[in-house]
Design a protein around this motif. Structure first.
Motif, mmCIF file in Angstrom:
data_model
loop_
_atom_site.group_PDB
_atom_site.id
_atom_site.type_symbol
_atom_site.label_atom_id
_atom_site.label_comp_id
_atom_site.label_asym_id
_atom_site.label_seq_id
_atom_site.Cartn_x
_atom_site.Cartn_y
_atom_site.Cartn_z
ATOM 1 N N SER A 215 6.415 31.417 50.259
ATOM 2 C CA SER A 215 6.352 30.764 51.557
ATOM 3 C C SER A 215 5.154 29.822 51.599
ATOM 4 N N PRO A 216 5.336 28.577 52.059
ATOM 5 C CA PRO A 216 4.200 27.648 52.138
ATOM 6 C C PRO A 216 3.108 28.122 53.084
ATOM 7 N N THR A 217 3.424 29.060 53.980
ATOM 8 C CA THR A 217 2.408 29.605 54.883
ATOM 9 C C THR A 217 1.617 30.743 54.245
ATOM 10 N N MET A 218 1.971 31.137 53.020
ATOM 11 C CA MET A 218 1.270 32.213 52.316
ATOM 12 C C MET A 218 0.707 31.641 51.018
ATOM 13 N N PRO A 219 -0.450 30.980 51.050
ATOM 14 C CA PRO A 219 -0.994 30.355 49.843
ATOM 15 C C PRO A 219 -1.299 31.376 48.764
ATOM 16 N N LEU A 220 -1.072 30.993 47.526
ATOM 17 C CA LEU A 220 -1.356 31.871 46.394
ATOM 18 C C LEU A 220 -2.862 32.036 46.251
ATOM 19 N N MET A 221 -3.333 33.292 46.160
ATOM 20 C CA MET A 221 -4.758 33.593 46.066
ATOM 21 C C MET A 221 -5.151 34.143 44.707
ATOM 22 N N ALA A 222 -4.243 34.874 44.044
ATOM 23 C CA ALA A 222 -4.551 35.477 42.746
ATOM 24 C C ALA A 222 -3.266 35.650 41.966
ATOM 25 N N LEU A 223 -3.417 35.719 40.645
ATOM 26 C CA LEU A 223 -2.268 35.742 39.743
ATOM 27 C C LEU A 223 -2.592 36.618 38.543
ATOM 28 N N ALA A 227 2.423 43.918 31.621
ATOM 29 C CA ALA A 227 2.709 44.068 30.195
ATOM 30 C C ALA A 227 4.140 43.671 29.846
ATOM 31 N N ASP A 228 5.065 43.757 30.800
ATOM 32 C CA ASP A 228 6.457 43.367 30.559
ATOM 33 C C ASP A 228 6.697 41.890 30.861
ATOM 34 N N ASP A 229 5.606 41.109 31.007
ATOM 35 C CA ASP A 229 5.637 39.663 31.239
ATOM 36 C C ASP A 229 6.050 39.272 32.651
ATOM 37 N N LYS A 230 6.117 40.200 33.568
ATOM 38 C CA LYS A 230 6.464 39.847 34.944
ATOM 39 C C LYS A 230 5.215 39.334 35.670
ATOM 40 N N PRO A 231 5.295 38.147 36.271
ATOM 41 C CA PRO A 231 4.155 37.639 37.041
ATOM 42 C C PRO A 231 4.016 38.383 38.366
ATOM 43 N N VAL A 232 2.776 38.613 38.759
ATOM 44 C CA VAL A 232 2.458 39.233 40.044
ATOM 45 C C VAL A 232 1.471 38.323 40.754
ATOM 46 N N VAL A 233 1.738 38.045 42.037
ATOM 47 C CA VAL A 233 0.833 37.185 42.790
ATOM 48 C C VAL A 233 0.400 37.889 44.062
ATOM 49 N N THR A 241 0.292 39.413 51.200
ATOM 50 C CA THR A 241 1.300 40.259 50.581
ATOM 51 C C THR A 241 1.170 40.154 49.069
ATOM 52 N N VAL A 242 1.844 41.051 48.357
ATOM 53 C CA VAL A 242 1.910 41.024 46.900
ATOM 54 C C VAL A 242 3.375 40.901 46.512
ATOM 55 N N VAL A 243 3.654 39.965 45.606
ATOM 56 C CA VAL A 243 5.020 39.691 45.181
ATOM 57 C C VAL A 243 5.075 39.750 43.661
ATOM 58 N N ARG A 244 6.154 40.332 43.139
ATOM 59 C CA ARG A 244 6.356 40.335 41.687
ATOM 60 C C ARG A 244 7.639 39.561 41.371
ATOM 61 N N PRO A 270 -9.846 36.704 45.497
ATOM 62 C CA PRO A 270 -9.697 38.159 45.362
ATOM 63 C C PRO A 270 -9.216 38.526 43.965
ATOM 64 N N PRO A 271 -9.689 39.640 43.396
ATOM 65 C CA PRO A 271 -9.201 40.069 42.084
ATOM 66 C C PRO A 271 -7.830 40.723 42.197
ATOM 67 N N LEU A 272 -7.077 40.652 41.126
ATOM 68 C CA LEU A 272 -5.746 41.254 41.045
ATOM 69 C C LEU A 272 -5.554 41.709 39.608
ATOM 70 N N VAL A 273 -5.298 42.994 39.406
ATOM 71 C CA VAL A 273 -5.222 43.549 38.053
ATOM 72 C C VAL A 273 -3.929 44.337 37.883
ATOM 73 N N ALA A 274 -3.202 44.041 36.817
ATOM 74 C CA ALA A 274 -2.031 44.824 36.428
ATOM 75 C C ALA A 274 -2.488 45.866 35.418
ATOM 76 N N LEU A 275 -2.394 47.136 35.776
ATOM 77 C CA LEU A 275 -2.827 48.209 34.887
ATOM 78 C C LEU A 275 -1.793 48.451 33.794
ATOM 79 N N ALA A 276 -2.234 49.061 32.718
ATOM 80 C CA ALA A 276 -1.354 49.271 31.567
ATOM 81 C C ALA A 276 -0.179 50.180 31.889
#
Length: 726
Positions: A215-223, A227-233, A241-244, A270-276
């Motif tokens: 949504s253009p009203t929800m600017p991307l803050m972290a990326l 491990a399965d190559d799925k992007p999370v923002v 919100t968090v979207v995968r 803000p930090p965003l970490v995908a754990l193993a």
């Protein structure tokens, strides 16, 4: 009286902590100077794997890269160092450097990139991606995204493959196959516009098959990338919100964010970490920057499972207002950089707050972890002379030099700490004011404890040895969040005047209050009912009381609180924060305000001088100040004056030049050419204290004057004014 300043310190939070492959850790503070293990370091430091400060690295890094914004690990133990922005100083140091493992500059890498650099991504082939708002290399415009080779030269092949590219780049990540994810705001490439997340091939070519919609009203803050190559923002400034996404860019139907609290983000990075193990870590902020202490279920660090459900077994229970960095270590633990917080279960952080913590995989802080001793500048808010040539310092701090001192300290004439007094005056809170009585007792006021959204204000009196004065029993004062006692003065008869916004027991609100010498409310003092919020007070020799208020109004009260009809009150637009008086009765008014410019009244901005009657002194011509608002004034014996304040920032939050927070003026208001503002402090000035010989103490929050100095500095007397030529 001491003839030197002192380092007034408090524990420093960190903006980033990064553990390198060899187990050493790099810590960034976000300020220009630090004390690490009681040694001065250049705003960042490296600790060896055994926990010892790497002093040789810090010494070399001070020359190679001062005050970095972010670091990334490069191959061979080297470090990439991002410096942030030099858009206001294109001739300044480059925005990106590479350091050798010993902290020296890597001579094999050279770039003159300028502009505003938001993020970097070291690629596996040795190149590095740079993204920002506007970037250039010499006369070559790079736009918002570029790729640099290992030697620092621009990879023109990548630029050509990318083609026309617009927008603001916020975050970068690389997938396992080498593809590059670019997150930002209003990205335009390949004929597509207003995108928040795109994918590029390693060559720089736009991947038209990747269709990630936000949504253009929800600017991307972290990326980040799992491990399965799925992007999370992490998206949204404010409500978030968090979207995968699936590797194709489509939303992942197996992930639906389900939290037990609202997600609110106020940090630009803000930090965003995908754990193993598939879980995801990210921070949460309260709407006003402080955790809601009345909600025991609220969390400042959230962990969700791979399906988006909040992991309620994650045991991190501390409530730092901000979490600035997160990193999963090879053994599964998490290294976090935060604002300052105490941990009851961590022996090294039970009493002294820390900005670094290692969490077990379940979120519980490790109890026996070794923590670095990082100190930044404390905050000095008030200064006062004391008998026997001693100096009182009040504010928010934990040490004077390498000696413990909590918020109130007394310095001997040789500059050393009066440890016995300071130990007895161990006061919790943020002290705003200190006043010395003729008998040597001292009044102290400030913020005390905080309960929910209400503050319990601190007002105490101490005996000359620092112990509590039990004969002084003021009422319990409370205030809403961010309100306090803004002024504290002592009348010649021993009565105490308070200004601010606070409540007495029973809930009655006051902006002006007078107490007896024993702390009882003085009912004979009846100031006029007003919607003005009193911010500053000055008791004149005849007992009359000057009041500076908000919205700004300077008025004078008679000793019993009634308005003085002989004083011409002048209304301003803005804020009056400080008042001072000349021996002849003229009055200095400082703050952030504007007034006049009509009906024969001259234009007044931030600093004005009034005649004893309240009329404007038209012979005084103040300069334009590069401060957000004036916080302190002091008149020298020869009529010159000192002005101190806090920094002024532009609409983007950057300091505006020159960075003068303390200036000396001639008696008519013009700048004193005999004082170079560059020799003044590099941070805020809250308090000024002129000594009988004309020397000056400055208190505030800064890291240096003409030399490294934390928050308390001494300046010698001003040179004598040259006699006017006949």
């Amino acid at each position: 009286m001491p003839r030197q300043g002192a380092d007034i310190c408090q524990p420093a939070s960190v903006s980033q902590v990064l553990q390198l492959s060899d187990g050493s850790r790099v810590l960034l503070s976000g300020i220009g100077s630090l004390r690490a293990e009681n040694r001065e370091v250049p705003g960042w430091a490296r600790y060896q794997a055994d926990g010892q400060l790497d002093t040789a690295f810090c010494r070399r890094a001070a020359r190679s890269a001062f005050h970095p914004q972010e670091v990334y690990e490069a191959s061979g133990g080297k470090l990439w160092v991002r410096m942030g922005s030099n858009r206001f100083d294109p001739a300044g140091p480059p925005l990106l450097k590479r350091l050798n493992a010993d902290g020296t500059a890597d001579a094999s890498f050279s770039t003159t990139i300028t502009g505003e650099l938001n993020t970097c991504l070291p690629l596996r082939d040795g190149r590095i991606l740079v993204g920002g708002t506007y970037l250039s290399e010499g006369k070559q415009v790079l736009g918002r995204l570029a790729c640099l080779r290992a030697d620092g030269s621009v990879d023109t092949g990548f630029t050509t493959a990318l083609g026309a590219f617009e927008g603001v780049v916020i975050a970068l990540a690389q997938q396992r196959n080498g593809d590059i994810l670019v997150g930002g705001r209003r990205l335009s490439v390949g004929g597509k516009v207003d995108l928040s997340l795109i994918r590029l091939r390693l060559s720089g070519q736009f991947d038209t098959g990747f269709q990630a919609l936000l949504s253009p009203t929800m600017p991307l803050m972290a990326l980040t990338v799992q491990a399965d190559d799925k992007p999370v923002v992490l998206a949204g400034m404010g409500a978030a919100t968090v979207v995968r996404f699936l590797p194709s860019g489509a939303p992942d139907p197996a992930f639906q964010l389900r939290l037990r609290q609202a997600l609110y983000i106020t940090n630009n990075r803000p930090p965003l970490v995908a754990l193993a193990d598939g879980r995801i870590l990210f921070p949460a902020h309260a709407q006003r920057g402080l955790p809601p202490t009345n909600d025991p279920t609220w969390r400042s660090l959230l962990c969700v499972q791979s399906n988006g459900e909040q992991d309620t077994t994650f045991q991190y229970r501390a409530l730092p207002p901000y979490i600035s960095s997160l990193q999963q270590l090879p053994d599964g633990r998490v290294l976090a950089g935060t604002s300052l917080v105490r941990y009851a279960g961590v022996s090294a952080a039970r009493l002294t707050p820390t900005g670094i913590v290692v969490l077990q995989p379940n979120g519980a802080p490790e109890s026996d972890q070794r923590l670095p001793k990082l100190q930044g500048p404390g905050t000095v808010r008030a200064l006062a002379t004391y008998p026997h040539n001693q100096l009182l310092v009040a504010g928010s701090f934990s040490a004077v030099g390498d000696q413990e001192a909590h918020n109130l300290a007394r310095l001997h004439s040789d500059g050393t700490l009066d440890t016995a007094f300071t130990r007895r005056c161990n006061l919790e809170g943020d002290l705003q004011h200190v006043v010395v009585q003729p008998d040597g007792r001292l009044l102290v006021a400030g913020w005390g404890s905080r309960v929910n959204n209400s503050s319990q204000l601190l007002l105490v009196r101490r005996l000359p040895d620092g112990s509590p004065d039990t004969t002084f029993a003021p009422p319990l004062l409370t205030a809403d969040a961010y309100q306090s006692i803004t002024a504290l003065v002592l009348q010649p008869d021993g009565k105490v005047l308070l200004a601010g916004q606070f409540r007495l027991p029973g809930g009655k609100e006051h902006t002006l209050l007078r107490l007896t010498a024993l702390g009882k409310v003085d009912l004979s003092f009846q100031p006029p009912v007003s919607t003005e919020s009193a911010r500053s007070l000055l008791v004149q020799p005849d007992g009359k009381i000057l009041v500076g208020s908000y919205p700004s109004l300077v008025r004078r009260l008679l000793p019993d609180g009634r308005l003085d009809p002989t004083f011409q009150s002048l209304r301003y637009s803005g804020l009056v924060t400080t008042l001072a008086q000349y021996p002849d009765g003229r009055i200095l008014v400082g703050g952030q305000f504007s007034a006049g410019g009509f009906q024969g009244i001259p234009q007044l901005t931030d600093l004005a001088r009034l005649l004893p009657t309240g009329k404007t002194d038209t012979t005084f011509h103040a300069p334009s100040f590069q401060v957000r608002y004036i916080q302190a004034l002091a008149v020298l014996p020869d009529g010159r004056l000192w002005v101190g304040g806090s920094d002024r920032r532009d609409s983007q939050g950057n300091n505006t030049a020159p960075f003068s927070r303390a200036v000396r003026l001639l008696s008519h208001g013009r700048l004193d050419p005999s004082f170079d503002p560059a020799l003044g402090p590099d941070g805020d000035v809250n308090a000024l204290l002129v000594l009988p010989d004309g020397a000056l103490f400055l208190g505030g929050q800064f890291t240096r004057t003409s030399r490294p100095q934390f928050s308390l500095a001494w300046l010698p007397p001003a040179p004598a004014k040259k006699p006017a030529k006949r």
